[in-house]
Design an enzyme around this catalytic site. Structure first.
Site, PDB file in Angstrom:
ATOM      1  N   TYR A  85       0.785  -1.242   0.000  1.00  0.00           N
ATOM      2  CA  TYR A  85       0.000   0.000   0.000  1.00  0.00           C
ATOM      3  C   TYR A  85       0.813   1.287   0.000  1.00  0.00           C
ATOM      4  O   TYR A  85       0.275   2.343  -0.323  1.00  0.00           O
ATOM      5  CB  TYR A  85      -0.975   0.012   1.186  1.00  0.00           C
ATOM      6  CG  TYR A  85      -2.135  -0.924   0.961  1.00  0.00           C
ATOM      7  CD1 TYR A  85      -3.293  -0.485   0.317  1.00  0.00           C
ATOM      8  CD2 TYR A  85      -2.055  -2.262   1.325  1.00  0.00           C
ATOM      9  CE1 TYR A  85      -4.345  -1.350   0.067  1.00  0.00           C
ATOM     10  CE2 TYR A  85      -3.100  -3.139   1.079  1.00  0.00           C
ATOM     11  CZ  TYR A  85      -4.238  -2.673   0.445  1.00  0.00           C
ATOM     12  OH  TYR A  85      -5.279  -3.532   0.183  1.00  0.00           O
ATOM     13  N   GLY A 126       2.871   3.916  -1.511  1.00  0.00           N
ATOM     14  CA  GLY A 126       3.382   4.343  -2.804  1.00  0.00           C
ATOM     15  C   GLY A 126       2.556   3.816  -3.950  1.00  0.00           C
ATOM     16  O   GLY A 126       1.467   4.299  -4.210  1.00  0.00           O
ATOM     17  N   GLY A 150       1.205   0.681  -4.681  1.00  0.00           N
ATOM     18  CA  GLY A 150       0.242  -0.419  -4.623  1.00  0.00           C
ATOM     19  C   GLY A 150      -1.166  -0.003  -4.286  1.00  0.00           C
ATOM     20  O   GLY A 150      -1.617   1.082  -4.620  1.00  0.00           O
ATOM     21  N   HIS A 167      -4.200   5.172   5.301  1.00  0.00           N
ATOM     22  CA  HIS A 167      -4.023   6.464   4.625  1.00  0.00           C
ATOM     23  C   HIS A 167      -4.756   6.478   3.283  1.00  0.00           C
ATOM     24  O   HIS A 167      -5.424   7.461   2.943  1.00  0.00           O
ATOM     25  CB  HIS A 167      -2.526   6.733   4.448  1.00  0.00           C
ATOM     26  CG  HIS A 167      -2.205   8.076   3.883  1.00  0.00           C
ATOM     27  ND1 HIS A 167      -1.699   8.240   2.610  1.00  0.00           N
ATOM     28  CD2 HIS A 167      -2.305   9.329   4.407  1.00  0.00           C
ATOM     29  CE1 HIS A 167      -1.504   9.542   2.390  1.00  0.00           C
ATOM     30  NE2 HIS A 167      -1.857  10.218   3.456  1.00  0.00           N
ATOM     31  N   ASP A 168      -4.639   5.391   2.515  1.00  0.00           N
ATOM     32  CA  ASP A 168      -5.374   5.285   1.242  1.00  0.00           C
ATOM     33  C   ASP A 168      -6.877   5.403   1.482  1.00  0.00           C
ATOM     34  O   ASP A 168      -7.585   6.114   0.756  1.00  0.00           O
ATOM     35  CB  ASP A 168      -5.113   3.932   0.558  1.00  0.00           C
ATOM     36  CG  ASP A 168      -3.736   3.829  -0.079  1.00  0.00           C
ATOM     37  OD1 ASP A 168      -2.970   4.814  -0.026  1.00  0.00           O
ATOM     38  OD2 ASP A 168      -3.425   2.756  -0.631  1.00  0.00           O
ATOM     39  N   ASP A 179      -2.839  12.809   6.440  1.00  0.00           N
ATOM     40  CA  ASP A 179      -1.380  12.794   6.341  1.00  0.00           C
ATOM     41  C   ASP A 179      -0.732  12.798   7.726  1.00  0.00           C
ATOM     42  O   ASP A 179       0.243  12.085   7.973  1.00  0.00           O
ATOM     43  CB  ASP A 179      -0.893  13.998   5.528  1.00  0.00           C
ATOM     44  CG  ASP A 179      -1.188  13.870   4.036  1.00  0.00           C
ATOM     45  OD1 ASP A 179      -1.721  12.826   3.605  1.00  0.00           O
ATOM     46  OD2 ASP A 179      -0.866  14.822   3.293  1.00  0.00           O
TER      47      ASP A 179
END
Length: 126
Positions: free
Chosen positions: A34, A36, A38, A54-55, A100
């Site tokens: 996840y 970066g 992915g 975060h995603d 973030d």
């Protein structure tokens, strides 16, 4: 790729440098399933789970009309490794800043496993 980095990604990078000063932010740009590039499968460790959260946080921010997390700039402060988001941010900026901020704090608390950098996404992230 040499695409210019979206502004918010630059801010996120600076947040990571605030909470994890001993590591290059590049170490987090291609980690697990996840962090970066992915975005599928089961997170392979706690740090990867930080990126999945975060995603998901960015995805829920996108549900606010016109909120684009990767482009959205926000106002924040880093003092002695502690991050705070400014009260002057509008709702989209406040949401993205918090996504973030929480991820950068999560990164600081998660062990980093060099073996999980630049993994084979097809093989390990189904």
């Amino acid at each position: 790729s040499n695409r210019p980095m979206p502004l918010n990604t630059y801010q996120f990078k600076n947040m990571i440098q605030c909470t994890v000063p001993k590591r290059s932010w590049w170490d987090f740009a291609d980690y697990g399933c996840y962090c970066g590039r992915g975005g599928s499968g089961t997170p392979i460790d706690d740090l990867d789970r930080c990126c999945q959260v975060h995603d998901n946080c960015y995805n829920s921010a996108r549900e606010q009309g016109g909120c684009r997390p990767k482009q959205k700039t926000y106002s924040y402060e880093c003092k002695a490794g502690t991050l705070s988001c400014s009260g002057s941010n509008n709702s989209c900026a406040a949401t993205v800043c918090d996504c973030d901020r929480l991820a950068a704090i999560c990164f600081a608390g998660a062990p980093y496993n060099d073996n999980n950098y630049n993994i084979d996404l097809k093989a390990r992230c189904q």
